[in-house]
Each structure stands twice: as C-alpha cells, then as structure tokens.
Design a protein around this motif. Structure first.
Motif, mmCIF file in Angstrom:
data_model
loop_
_atom_site.group_PDB
_atom_site.id
_atom_site.type_symbol
_atom_site.label_atom_id
_atom_site.label_comp_id
_atom_site.label_asym_id
_atom_site.label_seq_id
_atom_site.Cartn_x
_atom_site.Cartn_y
_atom_site.Cartn_z
ATOM 1 N N LEU A 85 0.856 -1.246 0.061
ATOM 2 C CA LEU A 85 -0.029 -0.034 -0.117
ATOM 3 C C LEU A 85 0.986 1.070 0.185
ATOM 4 O O LEU A 85 0.501 2.207 -0.707
ATOM 5 N N PHE A 86 2.037 1.416 1.000
ATOM 6 C CA PHE A 86 2.685 2.381 0.906
ATOM 7 C C PHE A 86 3.296 2.635 -0.441
ATOM 8 O O PHE A 86 3.460 3.480 -0.873
ATOM 9 N N ARG A 87 3.890 1.409 -1.118
ATOM 10 C CA ARG A 87 4.509 1.577 -2.462
ATOM 11 C C ARG A 87 3.578 2.193 -3.339
ATOM 12 O O ARG A 87 4.053 3.057 -4.180
ATOM 13 N N LEU A 88 2.492 1.996 -3.331
ATOM 14 C CA LEU A 88 1.565 2.364 -4.336
ATOM 15 C C LEU A 88 1.211 3.870 -4.193
ATOM 16 O O LEU A 88 1.256 4.649 -5.156
ATOM 17 N N PHE A 169 -7.429 -2.286 7.081
ATOM 18 C CA PHE A 169 -6.462 -1.847 7.979
ATOM 19 C C PHE A 169 -7.267 -0.948 8.993
ATOM 20 O O PHE A 169 -8.679 -0.688 8.877
ATOM 21 N N ASP A 170 -6.860 -0.576 10.031
ATOM 22 C CA ASP A 170 -7.414 0.006 11.309
ATOM 23 C C ASP A 170 -7.976 1.345 10.775
ATOM 24 O O ASP A 170 -7.905 2.054 9.831
ATOM 25 N N ALA A 171 -8.681 1.981 11.958
ATOM 26 C CA ALA A 171 -9.356 3.416 11.453
ATOM 27 C C ALA A 171 -8.563 4.346 11.117
ATOM 28 O O ALA A 171 -8.695 5.194 10.254
ATOM 29 N N ASP A 172 -7.328 4.382 11.997
ATOM 30 C CA ASP A 172 -6.297 5.537 11.630
ATOM 31 C C ASP A 172 -5.930 5.535 10.312
ATOM 32 O O ASP A 172 -5.530 6.573 9.719
ATOM 33 N N THR A 263 1.453 19.772 1.574
ATOM 34 C CA THR A 263 0.531 19.325 2.446
ATOM 35 C C THR A 263 0.446 17.704 2.079
ATOM 36 O O THR A 263 0.370 17.001 3.282
ATOM 37 N N LEU A 264 0.331 17.287 0.943
ATOM 38 C CA LEU A 264 0.405 15.721 0.620
ATOM 39 C C LEU A 264 1.668 15.052 1.069
ATOM 40 O O LEU A 264 1.416 13.951 1.530
ATOM 41 N N THR A 265 2.621 15.786 0.911
ATOM 42 C CA THR A 265 3.992 15.008 1.610
ATOM 43 C C THR A 265 3.928 14.758 3.065
ATOM 44 O O THR A 265 4.123 13.850 3.485
ATOM 45 N N ASP A 266 3.323 15.940 3.892
ATOM 46 C CA ASP A 266 3.040 15.720 5.053
ATOM 47 C C ASP A 266 2.159 14.538 5.315
ATOM 48 O O ASP A 266 2.487 13.751 6.509
ATOM 49 N N ARG A 267 0.968 14.630 4.774
ATOM 50 C CA ARG A 267 0.098 13.573 5.016
ATOM 51 C C ARG A 267 0.572 12.073 4.468
ATOM 52 O O ARG A 267 0.205 11.096 5.220
ATOM 53 N N THR A 268 1.330 12.078 3.632
ATOM 54 C CA THR A 268 1.815 10.613 3.248
ATOM 55 C C THR A 268 2.823 10.120 4.177
ATOM 56 O O THR A 268 3.077 8.987 4.451
ATOM 57 N N MET A 269 3.810 11.223 4.737
ATOM 58 C CA MET A 269 4.686 10.572 5.702
ATOM 59 C C MET A 269 3.890 10.058 7.154
ATOM 60 O O MET A 269 4.131 9.349 7.732
ATOM 61 N N THR A 270 2.601 11.011 7.513
ATOM 62 C CA THR A 270 1.775 10.315 8.606
ATOM 63 C C THR A 270 1.426 8.926 8.096
ATOM 64 O O THR A 270 1.453 7.938 9.009
ATOM 65 N N LEU A 271 0.958 8.663 7.025
ATOM 66 C CA LEU A 271 0.401 7.555 6.752
ATOM 67 C C LEU A 271 1.601 6.489 6.701
ATOM 68 O O LEU A 271 1.387 5.186 7.107
ATOM 69 N N ALA A 272 2.813 6.759 6.171
ATOM 70 C CA ALA A 272 4.023 5.990 6.373
ATOM 71 C C ALA A 272 4.303 5.138 7.700
ATOM 72 O O ALA A 272 4.403 4.194 7.918
ATOM 73 N N SER A 273 4.040 6.349 8.582
ATOM 74 C CA SER A 273 4.463 6.139 9.898
ATOM 75 C C SER A 273 3.178 5.046 10.537
ATOM 76 O O SER A 273 3.546 4.142 11.341
ATOM 77 N N GLN A 274 2.074 5.226 10.309
ATOM 78 C CA GLN A 274 0.948 4.320 10.743
ATOM 79 C C GLN A 274 1.028 3.127 10.367
ATOM 80 O O GLN A 274 0.811 2.152 10.685
ATOM 81 N N LEU A 275 1.505 3.087 9.002
ATOM 82 C CA LEU A 275 1.665 1.689 8.339
ATOM 83 C C LEU A 275 2.702 0.852 8.726
ATOM 84 O O LEU A 275 2.857 -0.221 8.992
ATOM 85 N N THR A 276 3.702 1.457 9.004
ATOM 86 C CA THR A 276 4.839 0.866 9.962
ATOM 87 C C THR A 276 4.725 0.156 11.238
ATOM 88 O O THR A 276 5.093 -0.768 11.567
ATOM 89 N N GLU A 277 3.563 0.948 12.023
ATOM 90 C CA GLU A 277 3.401 0.554 13.135
ATOM 91 C C GLU A 277 2.158 -0.416 13.178
ATOM 92 O O GLU A 277 1.870 -1.172 14.094
ATOM 93 N N SER A 278 1.505 -0.765 12.169
ATOM 94 C CA SER A 278 0.192 -1.567 11.872
ATOM 95 C C SER A 278 0.807 -3.002 11.701
ATOM 96 O O SER A 278 2.115 -3.204 11.417
#
Length: 278
Positions: A85-88, A169-172, A263-278
C-alpha cells in the motif's frame, strides 16, 4: 476512423517520438509492431481521425496502467499489504511530482508565446525568414502539452489504484489514506486547471490549443477538430486580451499546486508512520 488512417497515424507518431514511451522512455522494438501503443491525450473528436498532435507514444505497461483507470477497475483491498500500500501511494506521489515539473515547463512555454510570436512578426517585417521559428515553437508547444496531459492521465490512473474504500487496515490508517487520496485528487484538479489556462494562450493569439495551427473563425479547428478554448473571461472592456491577468492565474494555479504538494508530503509521511506501526 478507418484502420488504414489509424495505422498511418501510428507510424507518424512513433517516428516523431523516436519510438520511445513518452512517460517512462521505454524504447520499442522496430521488429515488433505491438511493442508500442498510441494514447490520445486531452479532449479529442469523437469521430474521424485523431490528429497526431493529440496522440502520444506509450509502452505496453503504461498503456495498461492508463487502461486500468478507463475501465474503472478496482484493487482488492484485502490483498494489499502495508508495504504494498505504501509503495502504491509513494509511486502515485512520485508520478504527480513528475507531472508538476512537466506542467510548469508547459506553462512557461505557453506564457512566452505572445513575445515569441511578436518577435517572429518583427523579423518577418524586416524581411527575415521566420517560418522555421514558428514551426519550432509549434512543435515545442505540442510536445509540452502532450507531456503535461499524459503525465496527468498516468497520475490519475495511479490514484485510481489506491484502495480507499473498504481497506482492511485500522481506522487511523483508513482515515489517513482517505486524506492522502483526497489531497492528491485536489492536486490533480489544480494541475489540470493550470494546463487548461495555459491552453488558452495560443487561442488568444489565433491558434489552436491542440495542434497550434491558425484558427479560422469560431468553432472547431479545421486541422485537428478540437473546439477552441473560450477567451471571453480574459478580455478587457475593449476586447483586448488581458495576458498579464491570464498569466497571473496560471502562476496562482502553480503556486496552489506547490502548497498542496507540501500538504500531501506531510500526510503521506503520517500514513507511512502508521503503516509501519500496523
């Protein structure tokens, strides 16, 4: 269009593009006529032969990516891992970054047209041959327009692959993914606005926004069949073209795209962090 017309257009387009995909630069094999495909960019006439100015050479892989979006297919969310998902998402943002560069170059070329054509008129009045300059300008405009529109279509196709609805994936993660997709979609809209406004410039100069041939009256271009862009919003009280206002609007769109990209870069980084933790 007839098969013969289409094949003739294919050969001309492939030769013009040096038999290489205009998105990923993959080179086709001259011995294999199916190695490359032609893809129409922008609005094209529903009937008749598509003019070469609106056709771009693409490789089979890029063609399949573009066809995926047009077919309205959807990725099965359950089969997408966190890493996949993150690669996509990362690939989508990478393609959008390339689109921004292509569109900025096209906008720069478009906004230089009034000066370029005015200079051509001056040299022609002085007795110099200006036809080659016009031909070079027309070719550069058509190339820039195709590159920009193709990049946008590929980005749209990539974005269609992001499984926003019903992800496993989870809600976050679902919330962040939805926000990323929404921001990327907003970026696409802003970039298309920049391209559309850049296409108005040649029309203000009496030329088709697609093939760059001189326009003859109102309505569709007699060369490529495209309907002319509307210029009424960019005219002053006396009917003159308000180029500075038009150029300012193009710049505003590009600036808006830059802000949205941050803004997109910041939100993508947030998603990356959440996917790493999931």
């Amino acid at each position: 269009m007839t098969s013969r017309d289409w094949q003739a257009d294919r050969r001309a387009v492939f030769d013009r593009d040096d038999r290489a995909c205009r998105h990923c630069e993959t080179t086709g094999d001259d011995a294999d006529p199916t190695a490359l495909r032609t893809y129409p960019v922008g609005a094209v006439p529903l009937e008749g032969t598509v003019h070469e100015s609106s056709l771009a050479t693409v490789c089979p892989d890029c063609f399949e990516t573009l066809r995926f979006a047009s077919d309205g297919a959807a990725s099965p969310a359950e089969s997408v891992s966190s890493e996949a998902l993150f690669r996509l998402v990362r690939e989508t943002t990478r393609v959008q970054g390339g689109a921004i560069s292509d569109i900025a170059s096209f906008a720069s070329l478009a906004t230089s047209l009034p000066t370029t054509l005015a200079d051509v008129g001056t040299t022609a009045d002085a007795g110099d041959d200006s036809e080659s300059t016009v031909d070079e300008t027309a070719a550069a405009y058509r190339d820039g327009r195709r590159e920009a529109l193709l990049a946008l279509d590929v980005a749209d196709a990539r974005l269609e692959r992001v499984p926003v609805d019903g992800t496993a994936f989870d809600a976050d993660v679902r919330s962040s993914l939805s926000t990323v997709a929404e921001t990327a979609t907003d970026l696409q809209a802003t970039l298309r606005e920049a391209v559309a406004r850049s296409e108005i410039v040649p029309v203000c100069l009496g030329r088709c926004h697609g093939c760059f041939e001189p326009l003859e009256g109102e309505g569709a271009c007699s060369t490529c069949g495209l309907e002319a862009r509307e210029t009424a919003d960019w005219r002053g009280d006396g009917g003159e073209i308000a180029f500075e206002r038009l150029f300012s609007s193009i710049n505003d769109s590009l600036q808006g795209a830059s802000t949205t990209t941050e803004t997109l870069t910041d939100r993508t980084m947030t998603l990356a962090s959440q996917l790493t933790e999931s």
